[in-house]
Write an enzyme that holds these catalytic residues in place. Structure first.
Site, PDB file in Angstrom:
ATOM      1  N   CYS A  75       0.871  -1.180   0.000  1.00  0.00           N
ATOM      2  CA  CYS A  75       0.000   0.000   0.000  1.00  0.00           C
ATOM      3  C   CYS A  75       0.906   1.226   0.000  1.00  0.00           C
ATOM      4  CB  CYS A  75      -0.908  -0.001   1.229  1.00  0.00           C
ATOM      5  SG  CYS A  75      -1.985   1.453   1.328  1.00  0.00           S
ATOM      6  N   HIS A 169      -2.403  -4.855 -10.695  1.00  0.00           N
ATOM      7  CA  HIS A 169      -3.033  -3.669 -11.288  1.00  0.00           C
ATOM      8  C   HIS A 169      -3.383  -3.915 -12.755  1.00  0.00           C
ATOM      9  CE1 HIS A 169      -2.456  -0.801  -7.970  1.00  0.00           C
ATOM     10  NE2 HIS A 169      -1.432  -1.568  -7.670  1.00  0.00           N
ATOM     11  N   GLU A 218     -10.223   0.246  -6.228  1.00  0.00           N
ATOM     12  CA  GLU A 218      -9.274  -0.627  -5.549  1.00  0.00           C
ATOM     13  C   GLU A 218      -9.861  -2.006  -5.202  1.00  0.00           C
ATOM     14  OE1 GLU A 218      -6.828   0.489  -2.353  1.00  0.00           O
ATOM     15  OE2 GLU A 218      -6.634   2.587  -2.952  1.00  0.00           O
ATOM     16  N   CYS A 227      -4.675   6.160  -4.881  1.00  0.00           N
ATOM     17  CA  CYS A 227      -4.086   4.824  -4.712  1.00  0.00           C
ATOM     18  C   CYS A 227      -2.615   4.929  -5.074  1.00  0.00           C
ATOM     19  CB  CYS A 227      -4.795   3.815  -5.599  1.00  0.00           C
ATOM     20  SG  CYS A 227      -4.077   2.152  -5.536  1.00  0.00           S
ATOM     21  N   GLY A 230      -1.381   2.250  -7.324  1.00  0.00           N
ATOM     22  CA  GLY A 230      -2.086   2.486  -8.587  1.00  0.00           C
ATOM     23  C   GLY A 230      -1.463   3.609  -9.382  1.00  0.00           C
TER      24      GLY A 230
HETATM   25  N1  LIG Z   1      -6.371  -2.174  -2.509  1.00  0.00           N
HETATM   26  C1  LIG Z   1      -4.961  -2.545  -2.709  1.00  0.00           C
HETATM   27  C2  LIG Z   1      -4.152  -2.292  -1.419  1.00  0.00           C
HETATM   28  C3  LIG Z   1      -4.058  -0.807  -1.065  1.00  0.00           C
HETATM   29  C4  LIG Z   1      -3.365  -0.017  -2.135  1.00  0.00           C
HETATM   30  C5  LIG Z   1      -3.538   1.506  -2.091  1.00  0.00           C
HETATM   31  N2  LIG Z   1      -4.327   2.043  -1.032  1.00  0.00           N
HETATM   32  C6  LIG Z   1      -2.181   2.210  -2.209  1.00  0.00           C
HETATM   33  O1  LIG Z   1      -2.030   3.334  -1.722  1.00  0.00           O
HETATM   34  O2  LIG Z   1      -1.278   1.605  -2.860  1.00  0.00           O
HETATM   35  C7  LIG Z   1      -4.896  -4.041  -3.084  1.00  0.00           C
HETATM   36  O3  LIG Z   1      -5.826  -4.777  -2.738  1.00  0.00           O
HETATM   37  O4  LIG Z   1      -3.915  -4.435  -3.709  1.00  0.00           O
END
Ligand SMILES: N[C@H](CCC[C@H](N)C(=O)O)C(=O)O
Length: 291
Positions: A75, A169, A218, A227, A230
């Protein structure tokens, strides 16, 4: 279970941060889900657990659970809040801080301007490591990256680039993020059967070679205001498509993240992300017993 927590946000991606440096709290996935619930709990996109070093050369371990309770590999916005947290709480004076995450190790540094720079590690394009099942699909190539046609319900289709930043992703180009079908295609892509671990769905609008706009639906959290992984995945994709330079400002609904990546023949250079990390409030709460 009575717990203390810190509420933080990085570009509007918000977190409940738990100090587990004196031992794990032993929360269940249902309790993580409860904590993240914006009506019955505290409310957050992810829950971050700060744990002691797991071994030499590492200062801390960092666990991440999505709002749906599932543990994930990485994250980016959370990593920035993590390093702000461990410094503000006096848990370390080291800068940068080396941290173990599920997907590997990352280095986090507090900058003098209050923003935080994270070495997010290198992107991974091997389909089996995203993971992405491309069997029977024919990709098209743009720049030096493959784009895959994802069949969606009602005869719709999304042309996505797939990669991992430790977490999966799927990035597609859109003309305008404001009108992109994020809330329709987002869950359809997140749960698409070709992503056996599900996926984060990015919608990328190129403004110019140094500026983009991005929305991300997400995995395990729905559309968030920003994100971090992301943003890294989107900029890496844009660079490989030949549309972006090596340093890009990513404009999200929650703020601006700066992503830097120098593409090399092996495409394995680390991605650097810089952005804000803010403590919103401190709190304590009784978490119900939930299995
Ligand atoms: N939902 C993402 C994890 C959090 C990523 C995001 N909040 C960031 O800042 O990178 C996943 O399931 O891979």
């Amino acid at each position: 279970m009575h717990i203390r927590f810190t509420k933080m946000q990085g570009a509007g991606n918000d977190f409940v941060v738990l100090d587990e440096t004196r031992g794990p709290l032993g929360l269940s996935h249902a309790q993580y889900r409860w904590l993240a619930d914006r009506h019955f709990g505290v409310g957050a996109d992810q829950i971050l657990s700060v744990r002691p070093s797991p071994g030499p050369g590492l200062d801390f371990e960092y666990l991440i659970h999505n709002a749906d309770g599932g543990e994930v590999e990485h994250c980016g916005n959370g990593a920035r809040c993590f390093v702000r947290y461990v410094h503000d709480k006096g848990l370390t004076t080291l800068n940068p801080v080396r941290v173990k995450v599920k997907q590997g190790e990352i280095s986090l540094a507090l900058n003098h301007d209050g923003r935080v720079t994270v070495d997010m590690g290198a992107p991974v394009f091997a389909l089996e490591r995203v993971p992405f099942d491309a069997s029977g699909l024919v990709s098209t190539t743009m720049g030096n990256v493959e784009r895959w046609p994802l069949a969606l319900p009602d005869g719709d289709e999304a042309l996505v680039c797939v990669l991992s930043m430790g977490n999966p992703h799927a990035v597609q180009l859109v003309d305008n993020v404001d009108t992109a079908p994020v809330l329709v295609q987002g869950p359809q892509i997140e749960w698409h059967p070709r992503f056996p671990a599900r996926v984060n769905a990015g919608f990328l609008q190129i403004v110019n070679r140094g500026q983009v706009r991005l929305r991300v639906y997400e995995r395990g959290a729905g559309e968030t205001l920003a994100c971090g992984t992301g943003a890294c995945a989107a900029v890496v994709t844009g660079i490989r498509l030949g549309l972006l330079d090596a340093k890009v400002d990513v404009h999200t609904h929650g703020g601006v993240l700066t992503i830097e990546w120098v593409d090399t023949p092996a495409h394995d250079a680390p991605v650097f992300m810089t952005g804000p990390a803010t403590t919103v409030f401190e709190g304590e709460i009784d978490v119900p017993d939930l299995d």
